[in-house]
Motif scaffolding. Structure first.
Motif, PDB file in Angstrom:
ATOM      1  N   THR A  64      30.900  28.961  55.831  1.00 32.13           N
ATOM      2  CA  THR A  64      31.779  30.276  57.374  1.00 32.13           C
ATOM      3  C   THR A  64      30.752  30.987  58.006  1.00 32.13           C
ATOM      4  OG1 THR A  64      31.112  31.588  55.182  1.00 32.13           O
ATOM      5  CG2 THR A  64      33.589  29.989  55.110  1.00 32.13           C
ATOM      6  N   LYS A  65      30.933  31.647  58.454  1.00 37.94           N
ATOM      7  CA  LYS A  65      31.232  32.893  59.192  1.00 37.94           C
ATOM      8  C   LYS A  65      31.345  33.916  59.374  1.00 37.94           C
ATOM      9  CE  LYS A  65      28.943  30.397  63.149  1.00 37.94           C
ATOM     10  NZ  LYS A  65      29.062  29.589  64.504  1.00 37.94           N
ATOM     11  N   SER A  66      30.999  35.392  58.506  1.00 39.78           N
ATOM     12  CA  SER A  66      31.628  36.515  58.594  1.00 39.78           C
ATOM     13  C   SER A  66      31.674  36.961  59.702  1.00 39.78           C
ATOM     14  CB  SER A  66      30.802  37.202  57.243  1.00 39.78           C
ATOM     15  OG  SER A  66      30.209  36.203  55.950  1.00 39.78           O
ATOM     16  N   LYS A  67      32.647  37.720  59.040  1.00 43.32           N
ATOM     17  CA  LYS A  67      32.623  39.129  60.478  1.00 43.32           C
ATOM     18  C   LYS A  67      32.795  40.859  59.728  1.00 43.32           C
ATOM     19  CE  LYS A  67      35.239  38.205  63.841  1.00 43.32           C
ATOM     20  NZ  LYS A  67      36.301  37.664  64.960  1.00 43.32           N
ATOM     21  N   VAL A  68      32.526  41.468  59.383  1.00 47.71           N
ATOM     22  CA  VAL A  68      32.290  43.073  58.702  1.00 47.71           C
ATOM     23  C   VAL A  68      32.969  44.098  60.020  1.00 47.71           C
ATOM     24  CG1 VAL A  68      31.377  42.673  57.261  1.00 47.71           C
ATOM     25  CG2 VAL A  68      30.557  43.438  59.002  1.00 47.71           C
ATOM     26  N   THR A  69      33.230  44.846  59.426  1.00 39.25           N
ATOM     27  CA  THR A  69      33.708  46.469  60.180  1.00 39.25           C
ATOM     28  C   THR A  69      33.348  47.709  59.433  1.00 39.25           C
ATOM     29  OG1 THR A  69      35.708  44.973  61.799  1.00 39.25           O
ATOM     30  CG2 THR A  69      35.998  47.411  61.983  1.00 39.25           C
ATOM     31  N   LEU A  70      32.370  48.507  60.917  1.00 36.20           N
ATOM     32  CA  LEU A  70      32.326  49.333  59.737  1.00 36.20           C
ATOM     33  C   LEU A  70      33.080  50.416  60.562  1.00 36.20           C
ATOM     34  CD1 LEU A  70      28.526  48.761  60.553  1.00 36.20           C
ATOM     35  CD2 LEU A  70      29.873  48.253  58.620  1.00 36.20           C
ATOM     36  N   GLU A  71      33.315  51.535  59.648  1.00 31.51           N
ATOM     37  CA  GLU A  71      34.006  52.287  60.345  1.00 31.51           C
ATOM     38  C   GLU A  71      32.956  54.016  60.293  1.00 31.51           C
ATOM     39  OE1 GLU A  71      38.324  52.020  59.223  1.00 31.51           O
ATOM     40  OE2 GLU A  71      38.246  50.534  60.371  1.00 31.51           O
ATOM     41  N   CYS A  72      34.059  54.441  60.733  1.00 34.26           N
ATOM     42  CA  CYS A  72      33.453  56.569  60.016  1.00 34.26           C
ATOM     43  C   CYS A  72      35.108  57.560  60.955  1.00 34.26           C
ATOM     44  CB  CYS A  72      32.373  56.779  61.005  1.00 34.26           C
ATOM     45  SG  CYS A  72      30.758  56.594  60.772  1.00 34.26           S
TER      46      CYS A  72
END
Length: 499
Positions: A72-80
């Motif tokens: 699998t290829k992971s995807k993440v989202t960083l937020e502020c």
């Protein structure tokens, strides 16, 4: 001056916020991994993943976790969260990488090597800053900084990257000898972050008492660690053909890899198909049929061999009821050759004789038969039985001619020419004895009966005078009547005998 004052207030608030517990609901594992990141970073990051600077200036970073796997290829989202920041047209959204290098300015990616994997999203929203990273790599892990410019405080969002191990198993197919300690397989958990737990279970899903310990394998710079574990134990006969499973438990996933059947070599055991045959004495008559089948268990499959040990002396009459197997005749030297009237059938594990023989000049079946099973593991297994063959009962042949003038033949005549078929003497003697006994008893009963009816009686006849006697004598012509008064009327009492 105002700028340095705000920086000082921000630092004070960052130190006070954790004590107030305002950010105490983050997962323990994430907190621990963030703490590890802090140890490797020069940025002071609250362990909760975000911080409240002030009601008027709110910047809160939300941490993210990426799980990497081979498929699998992971995807993440960083937020502020910037909903508390001062909103104006000059608001600039800036993202810094963990090494403090500029990553993105508004929606422009400043780092060339990440242009294809990083995207600033929700750029039009004024309440949060969002950064999306696709095809996450282990090198992406770290603390990312979000900033709104010189007049606002900074906030941080941590990216934690875990790596699912690549699990593989190597099995050694060399046979294992029973009751020995051996390694039959090795399980590998490569490039895992964090380190997993590894163990083996048997076919009943029970944890194996393993003699081996986990080994740390060499690794390249920047790669997560790899470990291995050998399946090492004492193998017995019951382990032959058993499969085992390597279990790898990662924080994010549990993996398993089965082994093939284990090949355990164990000793041979000989067994008679008829279990009552072992260590027994088989008594049979001449010309009868006989067969015996011997099988063997073991790995590898054992070879079956029959041998025969004849008796030196054989009694030609059947054994008595109180015969014991220990009272067997002395035996000759064992030989690999079976008696000539026995043949091997099947795969050599069955012996058959269609006509048993007693001891004679050319062949004997009296002796001990041995079945031996061997496969090279341990000592051969030997079982046996004794065979005793006896002559058939002899019976005189029926007469061919009948006697002439029965009872008048010569005293030297052949009995077989004057007698009918032979009858068992015991039966004849018994019949004669019973007849004689019945005759004697009958005679005794008759004598007893007649003796019981012997007696005497009185008569009422008057004595006669002489004239009457004389007259009677003249009238009676019977010479048998008494002629004297004494004989006729001598006694009133008369005695009669009935014989």
């Amino acid at each position: 001056m105002f700028y340095f004052t705000m920086k000082f207030l921000t630092l004070v608030l960052l130190l006070i916020a954790p004590l107030k517990g305002s950010l105490g609901n983050t997962n323990r594992r994430v907190s621990r991994q963030i703490s590890e990141l802090q140890d490797n970073s020069s940025v002071a990051l609250p362990t909760t993943g975000g911080c409240k600077i002030a009601e008027a200036l709110l910047l809160e970073g939300r941490n993210a976790t990426a799980v990497l796997a081979s498929t699998t290829k992971s995807k993440v989202t960083l937020e502020c969260d910037i909903s508390g920041a001062k909103q104006d047209a000059s608001l600039t959204k800036i993202w810094y990488m963990p090494d403090k290098k500029l990553l993105a300015l508004n929606d422009i990616i400043a780092k060339d090597s990440m242009i294809d994997r990083v995207e600033v999203i929700n750029i039009d929203k004024r309440d949060k800053m969002s950064l999306e990273i696709s095809s996450v790599q282990l090198s992406d892990e770290g603390i990312y900084t979000c900033d709104l410019g010189d007049n606002t405080p900074e906030s941080y969002s941590a990216l934690i990257v875990n790596k699912i191990p690549d699990v593989s198993l190597k099995q050694y197919y060399e046979p294992v000898v029973e009751n020995s300690v051996a390694v039959v397989a090795t399980c590998f958990a490569n490039l895992s972050k964090p380190l997993p737990e590894i163990w083996f279970v048997d076919s009943q899903n029970k944890r194996v008492e393993n003699f081996a310990e986990v080994n740390n394998l060499p690794q390249k710079d920047g790669d997560p660690p790899s470990i291995s574990l050998d399946l090492k134990k004492t193998f017995t006969q019951s382990d032959d053909g058993v499969t085992y499973t390597c279990m790898v438990e990662h924080e994010d996933l549990t993996l398993s890899v089965p082994t093939g059947p284990v090949n355990v070599h164990y000793h041979a055991t000989a067994v008679f198909v008829n279990s009552e045959l072992e260590d027994s004495l088989q008594e049979l008559q001449e010309d009868e049929n006989f067969e015996a089948t011997c099988t063997g268990t073991g790995n590898p499959a054992p070879q079956i061999k029959w041998t025969f040990q004849p008796d030196v002396q054989v009694t030609s009459t059947p054994a008595s009821d109180d015969y014991e197997a220990s009272e067997k005749p002395p035996a000759a030297e064992p030989t690999d050759a079976l008696p000539s009237n026995f043949i091997l059938t099947g795969s050599g594990n069955k012996i058959v004789s269609t006509s048993l023989k007693t001891t004679s000049d050319d062949v004997t079946n009296n002796g001990t038969f041995y079945c031996t099973a061997s496969n090279g593991i341990g000592s051969p297994s030997v079982i046996s039985f004794r065979l005793a063959v006896f002559d058939k009962p002899t019976t005189p042949p029926p007469p061919t001619t009948q006697a002439k003038d029965r009872g008048h033949g010569s005293a030297f005549a052949d009995p077989t020419t004057t007698m009918g078929p032979t009858v068992d003497a015991a039966v004849i003697g018994g019949v004669v004895a019973v007849a004689v006994f019945v005759l004697i008893v009958t005679i005794i009963i008759l004598l007893r009966y007649f003796m019981a009816h012997k007696g005497e009686y009185y008569t009422n006849e008057l004595k006669a005078n002489t004239d009457d006697v004389e007259e009677a004598s003249l009238e009676d012509d019977d010479d048998d009547l008494p002629t004297t008064e004494a004989e006729l009327l001598g006694e009133k009492k008369r005695r009669e005998h009935f014989l």
